[in-house]
Design a protein around this motif. Structure first.
Motif, PDB file in Angstrom:
ATOM      1  N   LEU A  94       0.834  -1.200   0.000  1.00  0.00           N
ATOM      2  CA  LEU A  94       0.000   0.000   0.000  1.00  0.00           C
ATOM      3  C   LEU A  94       0.867   1.248   0.000  1.00  0.00           C
ATOM      4  O   LEU A  94       0.558   2.244  -0.648  1.00  0.00           O
ATOM      5  CB  LEU A  94      -0.933  -0.012   1.201  1.00  0.00           C
ATOM      6  CG  LEU A  94      -1.964   1.124   1.249  1.00  0.00           C
ATOM      7  CD1 LEU A  94      -2.832   1.097   0.005  1.00  0.00           C
ATOM      8  CD2 LEU A  94      -2.813   1.010   2.501  1.00  0.00           C
ATOM      9  N   SER A 123       1.891   2.811  -3.231  1.00  0.00           N
ATOM     10  CA  SER A 123       0.924   3.631  -3.964  1.00  0.00           C
ATOM     11  C   SER A 123       0.984   5.098  -3.558  1.00  0.00           C
ATOM     12  O   SER A 123       0.408   5.957  -4.212  1.00  0.00           O
ATOM     13  CB  SER A 123      -0.495   3.101  -3.733  1.00  0.00           C
ATOM     14  OG  SER A 123      -0.869   3.306  -2.395  1.00  0.00           O
ATOM     15  N   ARG A 124       1.684   5.395  -2.448  1.00  0.00           N
ATOM     16  CA  ARG A 124       1.729   6.775  -1.968  1.00  0.00           C
ATOM     17  C   ARG A 124       2.846   7.544  -2.701  1.00  0.00           C
ATOM     18  O   ARG A 124       3.822   7.983  -2.147  1.00  0.00           O
ATOM     19  CB  ARG A 124       1.970   6.791  -0.454  1.00  0.00           C
ATOM     20  CG  ARG A 124       0.828   6.139   0.320  1.00  0.00           C
ATOM     21  CD  ARG A 124       1.101   6.171   1.811  1.00  0.00           C
ATOM     22  NE  ARG A 124       0.081   5.494   2.559  1.00  0.00           N
ATOM     23  CZ  ARG A 124      -1.033   6.046   2.994  1.00  0.00           C
ATOM     24  NH1 ARG A 124      -1.272   7.307   2.724  1.00  0.00           N
ATOM     25  NH2 ARG A 124      -1.906   5.347   3.689  1.00  0.00           N
ATOM     26  N   PRO A 148      -2.642  -2.381  -4.813  1.00  0.00           N
ATOM     27  CA  PRO A 148      -1.982  -1.059  -4.753  1.00  0.00           C
ATOM     28  C   PRO A 148      -1.051  -0.811  -5.930  1.00  0.00           C
ATOM     29  O   PRO A 148      -0.968   0.312  -6.439  1.00  0.00           O
ATOM     30  CB  PRO A 148      -1.201  -1.113  -3.433  1.00  0.00           C
ATOM     31  CG  PRO A 148      -1.892  -2.147  -2.624  1.00  0.00           C
ATOM     32  CD  PRO A 148      -2.373  -3.175  -3.606  1.00  0.00           C
ATOM     33  N   VAL A 192      -3.103  -0.266  -9.293  1.00  0.00           N
ATOM     34  CA  VAL A 192      -3.746   1.049  -9.274  1.00  0.00           C
ATOM     35  C   VAL A 192      -2.706   2.146  -9.504  1.00  0.00           C
ATOM     36  O   VAL A 192      -2.936   3.091 -10.286  1.00  0.00           O
ATOM     37  CB  VAL A 192      -4.506   1.271  -7.949  1.00  0.00           C
ATOM     38  CG1 VAL A 192      -4.892   2.745  -7.791  1.00  0.00           C
ATOM     39  CG2 VAL A 192      -5.751   0.396  -7.902  1.00  0.00           C
ATOM     40  N   TRP A 193      -1.554   2.039  -8.846  1.00  0.00           N
ATOM     41  CA  TRP A 193      -0.496   3.035  -9.049  1.00  0.00           C
ATOM     42  C   TRP A 193      -0.052   3.073 -10.510  1.00  0.00           C
ATOM     43  O   TRP A 193       0.114   4.148 -11.103  1.00  0.00           O
ATOM     44  CB  TRP A 193       0.700   2.722  -8.156  1.00  0.00           C
ATOM     45  CG  TRP A 193       1.831   3.696  -8.355  1.00  0.00           C
ATOM     46  CD1 TRP A 193       1.914   4.965  -7.858  1.00  0.00           C
ATOM     47  CD2 TRP A 193       3.008   3.481  -9.130  1.00  0.00           C
ATOM     48  NE1 TRP A 193       3.088   5.557  -8.277  1.00  0.00           N
ATOM     49  CE2 TRP A 193       3.777   4.675  -9.050  1.00  0.00           C
ATOM     50  CE3 TRP A 193       3.496   2.398  -9.866  1.00  0.00           C
ATOM     51  CZ2 TRP A 193       5.005   4.803  -9.707  1.00  0.00           C
ATOM     52  CZ3 TRP A 193       4.717   2.539 -10.520  1.00  0.00           C
ATOM     53  CH2 TRP A 193       5.464   3.724 -10.428  1.00  0.00           C
ATOM     54  N   GLU A 253      -8.602   2.279   1.268  1.00  0.00           N
ATOM     55  CA  GLU A 253      -7.461   3.160   1.484  1.00  0.00           C
ATOM     56  C   GLU A 253      -7.031   3.836   0.186  1.00  0.00           C
ATOM     57  O   GLU A 253      -6.697   5.027   0.169  1.00  0.00           O
ATOM     58  CB  GLU A 253      -6.289   2.364   2.076  1.00  0.00           C
ATOM     59  CG  GLU A 253      -6.468   1.970   3.529  1.00  0.00           C
ATOM     60  CD  GLU A 253      -6.603   3.193   4.420  1.00  0.00           C
ATOM     61  OE1 GLU A 253      -5.789   4.131   4.291  1.00  0.00           O
ATOM     62  OE2 GLU A 253      -7.537   3.233   5.247  1.00  0.00           O
ATOM     63  N   LEU A 254      -7.039   3.088  -0.898  1.00  0.00           N
ATOM     64  CA  LEU A 254      -6.665   3.650  -2.198  1.00  0.00           C
ATOM     65  C   LEU A 254      -7.647   4.727  -2.636  1.00  0.00           C
ATOM     66  O   LEU A 254      -7.259   5.733  -3.241  1.00  0.00           O
ATOM     67  CB  LEU A 254      -6.602   2.534  -3.247  1.00  0.00           C
ATOM     68  CG  LEU A 254      -5.475   1.516  -3.074  1.00  0.00           C
ATOM     69  CD1 LEU A 254      -5.674   0.334  -4.009  1.00  0.00           C
ATOM     70  CD2 LEU A 254      -4.122   2.166  -3.325  1.00  0.00           C
ATOM     71  N   GLU A 255      -8.918   4.528  -2.303  1.00  0.00           N
ATOM     72  CA  GLU A 255      -9.936   5.519  -2.624  1.00  0.00           C
ATOM     73  C   GLU A 255      -9.648   6.838  -1.898  1.00  0.00           C
ATOM     74  O   GLU A 255      -9.828   7.926  -2.448  1.00  0.00           O
ATOM     75  CB  GLU A 255     -11.316   4.979  -2.242  1.00  0.00           C
ATOM     76  CG  GLU A 255     -12.484   5.740  -2.841  1.00  0.00           C
ATOM     77  CD  GLU A 255     -13.809   5.044  -2.565  1.00  0.00           C
ATOM     78  OE1 GLU A 255     -14.696   5.114  -3.422  1.00  0.00           O
ATOM     79  OE2 GLU A 255     -13.941   4.423  -1.480  1.00  0.00           O
ATOM     80  N   TYR A 287      -6.233   8.481  -3.632  1.00  0.00           N
ATOM     81  CA  TYR A 287      -6.348   9.061  -4.978  1.00  0.00           C
ATOM     82  C   TYR A 287      -7.621   9.872  -5.186  1.00  0.00           C
ATOM     83  O   TYR A 287      -7.729  10.612  -6.162  1.00  0.00           O
ATOM     84  CB  TYR A 287      -6.279   7.952  -6.021  1.00  0.00           C
ATOM     85  CG  TYR A 287      -4.936   7.273  -6.089  1.00  0.00           C
ATOM     86  CD1 TYR A 287      -3.831   7.918  -6.637  1.00  0.00           C
ATOM     87  CD2 TYR A 287      -4.758   5.982  -5.591  1.00  0.00           C
ATOM     88  CE1 TYR A 287      -2.586   7.299  -6.691  1.00  0.00           C
ATOM     89  CE2 TYR A 287      -3.529   5.349  -5.644  1.00  0.00           C
ATOM     90  CZ  TYR A 287      -2.441   6.018  -6.195  1.00  0.00           C
ATOM     91  OH  TYR A 287      -1.219   5.405  -6.247  1.00  0.00           O
ATOM     92  N   ILE A 307     -10.938   6.740  -8.023  1.00  0.00           N
ATOM     93  CA  ILE A 307     -11.066   5.357  -7.565  1.00  0.00           C
ATOM     94  C   ILE A 307     -12.453   5.172  -6.976  1.00  0.00           C
ATOM     95  O   ILE A 307     -12.827   5.827  -6.008  1.00  0.00           O
ATOM     96  CB  ILE A 307     -10.008   5.007  -6.493  1.00  0.00           C
ATOM     97  CG1 ILE A 307      -8.610   5.387  -6.972  1.00  0.00           C
ATOM     98  CG2 ILE A 307     -10.097   3.527  -6.141  1.00  0.00           C
ATOM     99  CD1 ILE A 307      -8.120   4.632  -8.184  1.00  0.00           C
TER     100      ILE A 307
END
Length: 260
Positions: free
Chosen positions: A4, A7-8, A41, A44-45, A77-79, A82, A87
């Motif tokens: 995760l 993705s940051r 993650p 998505v990244w 968390e991704l939602e 980003y 997302i």
């Protein structure tokens, strides 16, 4: 949560360059997931990076089918990272099949084009701009990634699985004559209305579903473009292809041969 944290990435990489692509089209990526906590993650990244660099308007819709490994928590968390404009998590309570996952995702899609792909890193988002260019060049209804044409290929499979895949594709070409070189692939771009109509016509489930989509597209005289892709076997998690899926594939192939 090392995955995760990957993705940051710096917010600058998520900015969309101005003037690099027309804004009238929007691309909705449908990501059905089941036990993809580690992979989600990263995919998505990569998607955000690819779309941001190419400048195309997009959204990513995650359809999680009640994964017991916490995939939904990661998606939430991704939602947050980003933004819910990029997302969209649209989960379901249990596994209900790939076709219904696409139907569920399309209900929430605001794009006029739909991109379907695996969430396990087998399909690299770097090919998506090529899909879009191909579609625009030929005004195709469908653009399909192919492992069996041009410089396309498969990486990470043992010899046995490569042989099974080649033989299966050869048999389908002989029996169905679909007008496409890779029937079982699941990395494609569709006009939204075309995908909606095809799903309404398809009756297959599992791995045969993707094959039937192309066969039905041929029946309905939809145009299909192809882009060579590199398919890479999943890094995290276990493959969902087993003996039962192979038997189902053969049954589905014979059914399609008899009814199309």
């Amino acid at each position: 949560m090392a995955a995760l944290e990957a993705s940051r990435i710096s917010p600058r990489s998520r900015r969309e360059p101005k003037g690099r692509a027309p804004r009238q089209d929007k691309y909705s990526v449908l990501l059905p997931t089941y036990n993809e906590r580690e992979n989600l993650p990263f995919i998505v990244w990569l998607l955000v990076k690819s779309f941001s660099e190419s400048g195309f308007n997009y959204e990513i819709i995650i359809i999680d089918d009640g994964s017991p490994d916490g995939t939904r928590d990661v998606a939430e968390e991704l939602e947050k990272i980003y933004g819910s404009d990029r997302i969209l998590l649209r989960p379901r309570e249990k596994k209900l099949g790939l076709g219904t996952a696409y139907i569920h995702g399309m209900k929430h899609a605001t794009g006029n084009y739909i991109i379907i792909m695996d969430a396990d890193l087998s399909h690299h988002p770097k090919f998506i701009p090529e899909f879009i260019r191909k579609q625009k060049e030929g005004n195709f209804d469908i653009v399909s990634g192919t492992r069996y044409k041009g410089n396309g290929g498969v990486y990470g499979w043992d010899l046995k699985r490569k042989i099974i895949s080649r033989v299966a594709n050869f048999i389908t070409q002989i029996l169905l004559r679909p007008g496409a070189s890779d029937l079982t692939g699941s990395f494609r771009l569709y006009r939204k209305e075309v995908l909606q109509k095809l799903i309404g016509k398809c009756i297959s489930k599992g791995y045969v579903f993707q094959m039937e989509m192309i066969v039905r597209a041929r029946q309905l005289n939809y145009t299909i473009g192809e882009v060579p892709i590199s398919f890479v076997d999943r890094v995290y998690g276990e493959s969902k292809l087993g003996g039962n899926e192979i038997v189902s594939f053969l049954k589905g192939l014979l059914t399609l041969f008899a009814t199309t």
